[in-house]
Structures are given as structure tokens and as C-alpha cells.
Design a protein around this motif. Sequence first.
Motif, PDB file in Angstrom:
ATOM      1  N   GLU A  96       0.835  -1.207   0.000  1.00 58.24           N
ATOM      2  CA  GLU A  96       0.000   0.000   0.000  1.00 58.24           C
ATOM      3  C   GLU A  96       0.867   1.254   0.000  1.00 58.24           C
ATOM      4  O   GLU A  96       0.574   2.222  -0.713  1.00 58.24           O
ATOM      5  N   PHE A  97       1.909   1.253   0.780  1.00 59.16           N
ATOM      6  CA  PHE A  97       2.801   2.404   0.858  1.00 59.16           C
ATOM      7  C   PHE A  97       3.503   2.639  -0.482  1.00 59.16           C
ATOM      8  O   PHE A  97       3.586   3.770  -0.963  1.00 59.16           O
ATOM      9  N   ASP A  98       3.985   1.555  -1.086  1.00 61.90           N
ATOM     10  CA  ASP A  98       4.651   1.680  -2.382  1.00 61.90           C
ATOM     11  C   ASP A  98       3.674   2.171  -3.444  1.00 61.90           C
ATOM     12  O   ASP A  98       4.043   2.967  -4.321  1.00 61.90           O
ATOM     13  N   ALA A  99       2.421   1.715  -3.379  1.00 61.88           N
ATOM     14  CA  ALA A  99       1.407   2.164  -4.337  1.00 61.88           C
ATOM     15  C   ALA A  99       1.140   3.666  -4.169  1.00 61.88           C
ATOM     16  O   ALA A  99       0.994   4.387  -5.154  1.00 61.88           O
ATOM     17  N   ALA A 103       1.787   6.537  -6.963  1.00 55.00           N
ATOM     18  CA  ALA A 103       0.728   7.458  -7.382  1.00 55.00           C
ATOM     19  C   ALA A 103       1.167   8.901  -7.199  1.00 55.00           C
ATOM     20  O   ALA A 103       0.885   9.761  -8.029  1.00 55.00           O
ATOM     21  N   ALA A 104       1.878   9.201  -6.148  1.00 57.84           N
ATOM     22  CA  ALA A 104       2.343  10.555  -5.899  1.00 57.84           C
ATOM     23  C   ALA A 104       3.399  10.936  -6.932  1.00 57.84           C
ATOM     24  O   ALA A 104       3.468  12.092  -7.363  1.00 57.84           O
ATOM     25  N   GLY A 105       4.211   9.982  -7.373  1.00 61.59           N
ATOM     26  CA  GLY A 105       5.252  10.262  -8.363  1.00 61.59           C
ATOM     27  C   GLY A 105       4.656  10.527  -9.728  1.00 61.59           C
ATOM     28  O   GLY A 105       5.155  11.334 -10.486  1.00 61.59           O
TER      29      GLY A 105
END
Length: 110
Positions: A96-99, A103-105
Amino acid sequence: MSKNKSIFVTALFAVMLTAILVSLYLLKSKVYLVFIGLLGLYGFLCAASNFCQWLGKESCLLPPMRINVKAAGEEKDDYWKPDPEWAETYNRIKEEFDAELGAAGEDGNG
């Protein structure tokens, strides 16, 4: 004794002690100096005792050090090993954190 009664008795005692000290000062009695000296000494000893007790109650900020001792030819690994449920929860949170980072990138905010 209830809290209100103890506060009242303490305040009454303080007022009476103040009256005695003021009376001795106004009479210019030598007992005033002895009395003030004894009260000062008592206050110092109480402060030192309370400080010592306070230091004794303080908990350690760092966990205790672990010293690994390996015997000749023997492997000792006392470290905690996660159970499968913990590893599954960790992997789910990491995904979830990597997702969210991905998404922010893409938005250009990262």
C-alpha cells in the motif's frame, strides 16, 4: 481524610507557621535565626530526598543491550522471528505504501 480537608489543614498550618515566624522576626529574637536555619535545613534535606526518589523512578530510554555469545561451532540466534501473519500484514502495508508513493510520483507531487 478527604482532599478538601487535607488542603484546609495544610493551609491552616502554613498560616500559623507564618504567624510564628513573623512574630519572632518582629521581636528580634535569636530563636528566629535558629528556626529559619532549621526550616532551611529541613527543606534542603526534603528536596535532596525527593530528587533522589525521582531519579530512581526514571525508566531507561533505550532497550537493554543484547550481547550475542557464540560458543565454538554453535550458532545462536535469539533474535525474534516473525510469524506468517506478521509477515503478511507487513507485506500488505508495504505494498500500500509503495502504491501511494507510485501514485504521488505520477502526479508530479513526489
